[in-house]
Structures are given as structure tokens and as C-alpha cells.
Design a protein around this motif. Structure first.
Motif, PDB file in Angstrom:
ATOM      1  N   VAL A 180     -10.097   1.865   0.993  1.00  0.00           N
ATOM      2  CA  VAL A 180      -9.249   2.119  -0.177  1.00  0.00           C
ATOM      3  C   VAL A 180      -9.431   3.554  -0.659  1.00  0.00           C
ATOM      4  O   VAL A 180      -8.452   4.260  -0.944  1.00  0.00           O
ATOM      5  N   ARG A 181     -10.681   3.996  -0.758  1.00  0.00           N
ATOM      6  CA  ARG A 181     -10.940   5.362  -1.228  1.00  0.00           C
ATOM      7  C   ARG A 181     -10.270   6.394  -0.321  1.00  0.00           C
ATOM      8  O   ARG A 181      -9.660   7.355  -0.802  1.00  0.00           O
ATOM      9  N   GLU A 182     -10.396   6.213   0.994  1.00  0.00           N
ATOM     10  CA  GLU A 182      -9.820   7.184   1.924  1.00  0.00           C
ATOM     11  C   GLU A 182      -8.300   7.171   1.873  1.00  0.00           C
ATOM     12  O   GLU A 182      -7.651   8.225   1.900  1.00  0.00           O
ATOM     13  N   ILE A 183      -7.710   5.995   1.796  1.00  0.00           N
ATOM     14  CA  ILE A 183      -6.250   5.890   1.738  1.00  0.00           C
ATOM     15  C   ILE A 183      -5.714   6.499   0.447  1.00  0.00           C
ATOM     16  O   ILE A 183      -4.731   7.248   0.455  1.00  0.00           O
ATOM     17  N   MET A 184      -6.364   6.206  -0.670  1.00  0.00           N
ATOM     18  CA  MET A 184      -5.893   6.732  -1.956  1.00  0.00           C
ATOM     19  C   MET A 184      -6.052   8.239  -2.030  1.00  0.00           C
ATOM     20  O   MET A 184      -5.312   8.916  -2.743  1.00  0.00           O
ATOM     21  N   SER A 185      -7.008   8.787  -1.293  1.00  0.00           N
ATOM     22  CA  SER A 185      -7.201  10.234  -1.269  1.00  0.00           C
ATOM     23  C   SER A 185      -6.169  10.921  -0.385  1.00  0.00           C
ATOM     24  O   SER A 185      -5.651  11.990  -0.733  1.00  0.00           O
ATOM     25  N   ALA A 186      -5.840  10.303   0.760  1.00  0.00           N
ATOM     26  CA  ALA A 186      -4.966  10.958   1.736  1.00  0.00           C
ATOM     27  C   ALA A 186      -3.512  10.510   1.656  1.00  0.00           C
ATOM     28  O   ALA A 186      -2.601  11.315   1.870  1.00  0.00           O
ATOM     29  N   GLN A 187      -3.280   9.232   1.353  1.00  0.00           N
ATOM     30  CA  GLN A 187      -1.920   8.689   1.387  1.00  0.00           C
ATOM     31  C   GLN A 187      -1.817   7.565   0.355  1.00  0.00           C
ATOM     32  O   GLN A 187      -1.795   6.387   0.696  1.00  0.00           O
ATOM     33  N   PRO A 188      -1.774   7.901  -0.956  1.00  0.00           N
ATOM     34  CA  PRO A 188      -1.784   6.869  -1.997  1.00  0.00           C
ATOM     35  C   PRO A 188      -0.747   5.773  -1.746  1.00  0.00           C
ATOM     36  O   PRO A 188       0.445   6.053  -1.598  1.00  0.00           O
ATOM     37  N   THR A 189      -1.226   4.543  -1.679  1.00  0.00           N
ATOM     38  CA  THR A 189      -0.401   3.399  -1.326  1.00  0.00           C
ATOM     39  C   THR A 189      -0.822   2.198  -2.164  1.00  0.00           C
ATOM     40  O   THR A 189      -2.018   1.986  -2.361  1.00  0.00           O
ATOM     41  N   PRO A 190       0.111   1.388  -2.660  1.00  0.00           N
ATOM     42  CA  PRO A 190      -0.272   0.172  -3.381  1.00  0.00           C
ATOM     43  C   PRO A 190      -1.081  -0.754  -2.476  1.00  0.00           C
ATOM     44  O   PRO A 190      -0.649  -1.081  -1.372  1.00  0.00           O
ATOM     45  N   ILE A 191      -2.264  -1.169  -2.948  1.00  0.00           N
ATOM     46  CA  ILE A 191      -3.149  -2.001  -2.146  1.00  0.00           C
ATOM     47  C   ILE A 191      -3.498  -3.275  -2.907  1.00  0.00           C
ATOM     48  O   ILE A 191      -3.900  -3.231  -4.069  1.00  0.00           O
ATOM     49  N   LEU A 192      -3.332  -4.412  -2.239  1.00  0.00           N
ATOM     50  CA  LEU A 192      -3.690  -5.715  -2.777  1.00  0.00           C
ATOM     51  C   LEU A 192      -4.936  -6.197  -2.045  1.00  0.00           C
ATOM     52  O   LEU A 192      -4.924  -6.350  -0.824  1.00  0.00           O
ATOM     53  N   MET A 193      -6.023  -6.416  -2.771  1.00  0.00           N
ATOM     54  CA  MET A 193      -7.283  -6.842  -2.169  1.00  0.00           C
ATOM     55  C   MET A 193      -7.355  -8.359  -2.076  1.00  0.00           C
ATOM     56  O   MET A 193      -6.820  -9.078  -2.921  1.00  0.00           O
ATOM     57  N   PHE A 194      -8.042  -8.848  -1.050  1.00  0.00           N
ATOM     58  CA  PHE A 194      -8.392 -10.261  -0.956  1.00  0.00           C
ATOM     59  C   PHE A 194      -9.895 -10.377  -1.125  1.00  0.00           C
ATOM     60  O   PHE A 194     -10.651  -9.636  -0.502  1.00  0.00           O
ATOM     61  N   SER A 195     -10.310 -11.313  -1.979  1.00  0.00           N
ATOM     62  CA  SER A 195     -11.718 -11.396  -2.345  1.00  0.00           C
ATOM     63  C   SER A 195     -12.212 -12.830  -2.331  1.00  0.00           C
ATOM     64  O   SER A 195     -11.446 -13.770  -2.570  1.00  0.00           O
ATOM     65  N   SER A 196     -13.498 -12.990  -2.079  1.00  0.00           N
ATOM     66  CA  SER A 196     -14.131 -14.300  -2.234  1.00  0.00           C
ATOM     67  C   SER A 196     -14.466 -14.498  -3.707  1.00  0.00           C
ATOM     68  O   SER A 196     -14.800 -13.544  -4.411  1.00  0.00           O
ATOM     69  N   LEU A 197     -14.359 -15.740  -4.175  1.00  0.00           N
ATOM     70  CA  LEU A 197     -14.624 -16.025  -5.583  1.00  0.00           C
ATOM     71  C   LEU A 197     -16.107 -16.310  -5.801  1.00  0.00           C
ATOM     72  O   LEU A 197     -16.522 -17.403  -6.168  1.00  0.00           O
ATOM     73  N   THR A 198     -16.916 -15.296  -5.566  1.00  0.00           N
ATOM     74  CA  THR A 198     -18.352 -15.357  -5.806  1.00  0.00           C
ATOM     75  C   THR A 198     -18.724 -14.199  -6.709  1.00  0.00           C
ATOM     76  O   THR A 198     -17.924 -13.282  -6.933  1.00  0.00           O
ATOM     77  N   HIS A 199     -19.960 -14.227  -7.227  1.00  0.00           N
ATOM     78  CA  HIS A 199     -20.408 -13.121  -8.081  1.00  0.00           C
ATOM     79  C   HIS A 199     -20.396 -11.801  -7.307  1.00  0.00           C
ATOM     80  O   HIS A 199     -19.931 -10.780  -7.811  1.00  0.00           O
ATOM     81  N   GLU A 200     -20.899 -11.839  -6.065  1.00  0.00           N
ATOM     82  CA  GLU A 200     -20.897 -10.621  -5.252  1.00  0.00           C
ATOM     83  C   GLU A 200     -19.475 -10.208  -4.904  1.00  0.00           C
ATOM     84  O   GLU A 200     -19.153  -9.020  -4.864  1.00  0.00           O
ATOM     85  N   GLY A 201     -18.628 -11.201  -4.643  1.00  0.00           N
ATOM     86  CA  GLY A 201     -17.225 -10.898  -4.361  1.00  0.00           C
ATOM     87  C   GLY A 201     -16.547 -10.258  -5.559  1.00  0.00           C
ATOM     88  O   GLY A 201     -15.724  -9.349  -5.413  1.00  0.00           O
ATOM     89  N   ALA A 202     -16.909 -10.712  -6.759  1.00  0.00           N
ATOM     90  CA  ALA A 202     -16.346 -10.134  -7.980  1.00  0.00           C
ATOM     91  C   ALA A 202     -16.754  -8.679  -8.127  1.00  0.00           C
ATOM     92  O   ALA A 202     -15.923  -7.809  -8.446  1.00  0.00           O
ATOM     93  N   LYS A 203     -18.033  -8.384  -7.910  1.00  0.00           N
ATOM     94  CA  LYS A 203     -18.518  -7.005  -8.034  1.00  0.00           C
ATOM     95  C   LYS A 203     -17.814  -6.097  -7.035  1.00  0.00           C
ATOM     96  O   LYS A 203     -17.398  -4.975  -7.368  1.00  0.00           O
ATOM     97  N   ALA A 204     -17.655  -6.568  -5.792  1.00  0.00           N
ATOM     98  CA  ALA A 204     -16.992  -5.760  -4.772  1.00  0.00           C
ATOM     99  C   ALA A 204     -15.529  -5.547  -5.105  1.00  0.00           C
ATOM    100  O   ALA A 204     -14.976  -4.446  -4.911  1.00  0.00           O
ATOM    101  N   THR A 205     -14.870  -6.579  -5.633  1.00  0.00           N
ATOM    102  CA  THR A 205     -13.459  -6.451  -6.007  1.00  0.00           C
ATOM    103  C   THR A 205     -13.283  -5.435  -7.128  1.00  0.00           C
ATOM    104  O   THR A 205     -12.348  -4.625  -7.115  1.00  0.00           O
ATOM    105  N   LEU A 206     -14.155  -5.462  -8.105  1.00  0.00           N
ATOM    106  CA  LEU A 206     -14.085  -4.489  -9.198  1.00  0.00           C
ATOM    107  C   LEU A 206     -14.308  -3.080  -8.678  1.00  0.00           C
ATOM    108  O   LEU A 206     -13.683  -2.124  -9.152  1.00  0.00           O
ATOM    109  N   ASP A 207     -15.188  -2.922  -7.689  1.00  0.00           N
ATOM    110  CA  ASP A 207     -15.381  -1.616  -7.051  1.00  0.00           C
ATOM    111  C   ASP A 207     -14.091  -1.162  -6.364  1.00  0.00           C
ATOM    112  O   ASP A 207     -13.728   0.016  -6.421  1.00  0.00           O
ATOM    113  N   ALA A 208     -13.412  -2.095  -5.721  1.00  0.00           N
ATOM    114  CA  ALA A 208     -12.163  -1.769  -5.030  1.00  0.00           C
ATOM    115  C   ALA A 208     -11.073  -1.357  -6.018  1.00  0.00           C
ATOM    116  O   ALA A 208     -10.311  -0.420  -5.767  1.00  0.00           O
ATOM    117  N   LEU A 209     -11.001  -2.040  -7.148  1.00  0.00           N
ATOM    118  CA  LEU A 209     -10.025  -1.671  -8.171  1.00  0.00           C
ATOM    119  C   LEU A 209     -10.324  -0.291  -8.732  1.00  0.00           C
ATOM    120  O   LEU A 209      -9.418   0.514  -8.972  1.00  0.00           O
TER     121      LEU A 209
END
Length: 372
Positions: free
Chosen positions: A67-96
Motif C-alpha cells: 500500500v505504501r509503495e503504491i500510494m507513493s508511486a501510483q495513488p489508487t483506491p485500495i480495499l483491504m481484507f483483514s482477519s477479525l482478530t486483535h492483530e488483524g485489527a492493528k494491521a488493518t489500521l496500519d494499512a489505513l
């Protein structure tokens, strides 16, 4: 013309499942798939899709790095898929925070009551965030900011960039003016794009913020504790996931737990939070209308409320109740929203008194409370 979608996941089963759902929509077309983040970056640059669906945990390069590389080089709307766990939540928030616009659970049954509802939701989300592609690309090339350019003009409007990469045309750079009203509570409702928007606003509020803050963010139950903890680590105010029986305290923001409803009971100055079952028939858990309506009954004209970016119209009826009681209602403006649904519903109904760009909402709050 179909909207072009790039599907990224290391699971062949999930790639096929998502591709079949997307291709079943008349206006959507999967143009390719990628099996890891590195391949996703390469194909995003080469194919220029309208939307990318992205897994988080993948070999070679993870989804957040992609996501970071794409948003830096070619900004594109991105929809993340995440597991509904505490760790999955933290990673999803990082992605947002890295630039993704929205997320959905990988287990579709966690977000829908039946297969058809899950299919419609995924197709709707992809189409909704695709509308942001042109504006994201338009702001991809940024001019360097010189000290002179960074200075705020007092004679013309300034332009800023929202967390989504969209241009946000600010109100005239002259200072806001307080309405002179007094408040005892702040209430903020939001959905798609809300995590980044709330972070941008709350991190600018002082530790001695004069009254409690209610936060209603559409979010799964396993995400809200992680989100509250993240905000608390970044903000001067205290941010916590609301618990049943919490007494409202100044300088504390209470985030409604996912899957539940947050209401208030008592009197101003001694009100406490009640957390109730979300209810099978409720579309939103938590629901902005429920919390706003509860706040209107107790605090009457003493609520400073705002509706931020989000899909749908949740918050409109609660905001109507607040306005009828004499409270203040603001809405985020279209240019700075990830999805201009909830704020639009409030603005179109003539409920909001001001429509504000995201990057100036905190400033407007502090001026209204005479903190600047």
C-alpha cells in the motif's frame, strides 16, 4: 465502461472467490490478479487499475508495504481484507494509515446475514471507493513547499490534501469565529474513512479539553479496542473503548464498542454510558443515530456534534434530534471525504450549520470552544 480491479491475495481460493463476486457486477471487471505485495506494486504501475483489493499477510512483500509503495508511486483506491482478530485489527489500521481507503473482513459471513448481502456489500464498496481514483491521481504530483508557500494567506483560500490524497479546499484562511454557545459534550459519528479522519482531529486537541467526547465509528467488535488504544497512544486527550457504567469525564473520548450500541443516561455533569446489545434488526452496530439521539435527550442544546466521512445516512436522524434540541451540528465537506454519504445526508437535509474540510475541523472546534 467497466471499472478495472486488481485482486491481490496469496490464496488462490480467495482470489477466485473475490474475482467471481466482482466480475458478477455489471460495472466491474477484474483485469488481473497478484499473489504478493511485490507483484501487486508492479501490476498497479503497469495496469493502472481503478481499484485494488489487497490482503495483508502475504509472502515476498506484505500488503501494508505494498500500500505504501503504491500510494507513493501510483495513488489508487485500495480495499483491504483483514482477519477479525486483535492483530488483524492493528494491521488493518496500519494499512489505513498507509493510504488504504477501506477494509472488509476476509470471512464474509462476519459482515453479512447471507451470501447475497455479502456479495452486494463487496461490489458496493469497490464501486464506491473507485469514484476517488481521479482525484487521488490528480494530486499525485506535489510541488515542494517553500517557507513562503507554507505561510497561510490572509486574503485567499488555501488548498490542502486530505489523508486520502484528495484536494481539500479550505475555508477562507481568515480565522473562524466562535458562535458564543456553551457546550458540555462533543459527539462525532463516522464510518468509511473515519479512522484516519478521527486521528487527524483528535491528535490536535489539548489534554485539558473541557468536556467529554463520544466517538461512534462503524467498526467490527474486535477492532474498536485496538483503535482506541492506537488513538490513546497518539493523542494528548485520553481515548478509551467505552464500557458500560463509564462516568463521562472532561478530556476523555469514549469510542463505542463494535457490535454494540452506546447510549447515555443520567443528567449533564453526572451522565454515564450504557452499552447495550446491538440488536439483530439494526443495520449499524454501533449506530450514530442511537448515540446522537440519546445525547440530545440528556444534553439538549449543549452538544457540539459532527458527522464525518462514511457510506449511507447513519447520523442524519440523530443529528436532526440534536438540532431540534438546539445543539450544533457540523458536517465534513465533500472534497475531504473518502465517501460523501453520511455528511451529505446531513447537509442535504439542511441540518448542518457548517460544512468543513477535514484538516480544519480541529481548529474550528477549538475556536468554537474559545480555546484559541
Amino acid at each position: 465502461m467497466s471499472l478495472k480491479v486488481l485482486v491481490v491475495d496469496d490464496s488462490s481460493f480467495f482470489r477466485r472467490r473475490v474475482s467471481d463476486i466482482i466480475n458478477a457486477a455489471p460495472r466491474l471487471e477484474v483485469i488481473d490478479v497478484a499473489v504478493n505485495g511485490k507483484e501487486a506494486v508492479e501490476k498497479a504501475l503497469a495496469l493502472k487499475p481503478d481499484v485494488i483489493t489487497m490482503d495483508i499477510e502475504m509472502p515476498v512483500m506484505d500488503g501494508i508495504s505494498a500500500v505504501r509503495e503504491i500510494m507513493s508511486a501510483q495513488p489508487t483506491p485500495i480495499l483491504m481484507f483483514s482477519s477479525l482478530t486483535h492483530e488483524g485489527a492493528k494491521a488493518t489500521l496500519d494499512a489505513l494509515e498507509a493510504g488504504a481507503l477501506d477494509f472488509l473482513p476476509k470471512k464474509f459471513e462476519d459482515i453479512a446475514r447471507n451470501k447475497d448481502e455479502a456479495v452486494n456489500l463487496l461490489q458496493q464498496r469497490v464501486q464506491q471507493i473507485a469514484s476517488r481514483r481521479a482525484l487521488m491521481r490528480r494530486t499525485a504530483v506535489r510541488r515542494p513547499v517553500t517557507p513562503t508557500a507554507a505561510r497561510v494567506s490572509t486574503t485567499r483560500a488555501t488548498e490542502s490534501v486530505s489523508p486520502t490524497g484528495r484536494p481539500a479546499t479550505a475555508a477562507p484562511a481568515s480565522r473562524f469565529r466562535s458562535s458564543g454557545k456553551s457546550y458540555q459534550l462533543t459527539a462525532i459519528g463516522t464510518s468509511t474513512g473515519g479512522p484516519v479522519a478521527l486521528q487527524k482531529i483528535l491528535t490536535k486537541l489539548p489534554a485539558n479539553y473541557p468536556h467529554p467526547i463520544l466517538l461512534i465509528q462503524h467498526m467490527p467488535a474486535t477492532f474498536t479496542a485496538a483503535f482506541a488504544a492506537r488513538l490513546n497512544s497518539l493523542c494528548q486527550i485520553t481515548v478509551k473503548e467505552a464500557a458500560d457504567g463509564d462516568l463521562l469525564q472532561p478530556g476523555v473520548a469514549y469510542l463505542a464498542p463494535g457490535g454494540m450500541q452506546m447510549l447515555l443516561e443520567g443528567r449533564p455533569g453526572s451522565a454515564k454510558i450504557r452499552i447495550l446489545d446491538g440488536g439483530e434488526r439494526m443495520n449499524y452496530k454501533p449506530c450514530v443515530d442511537v448515540t446522537f439521539g440519546s445525547a440530545a435527550k440528556i444534553y439538549q442544546d449543549k452538544v457540539l456534534s459532527m458527522v464525518l466521512t462514511g457510506m449511507g445516512a447513519d447520523g442524519r436522524e440523530g443529528a436532526r434530534m440534536l438540532k431540534s434540541a438546539g445543539s450544533t451540528v457540523w458536517a465534513q465537506d465533500e472534497e475531504s471525504c473518502v465517501v460523501y454519504g453520511m455528511p451529505q445526508a446531513v447537509a442535504k437535509a439542511g441540518i448542518s450549520s457548517e460544512d468543513l474540510p477535514l484538516d480544519r475541523i480541529a481548529e474550528r472546534i477549538l475556536v468554537e470552544l474559545k480555546r484559541q
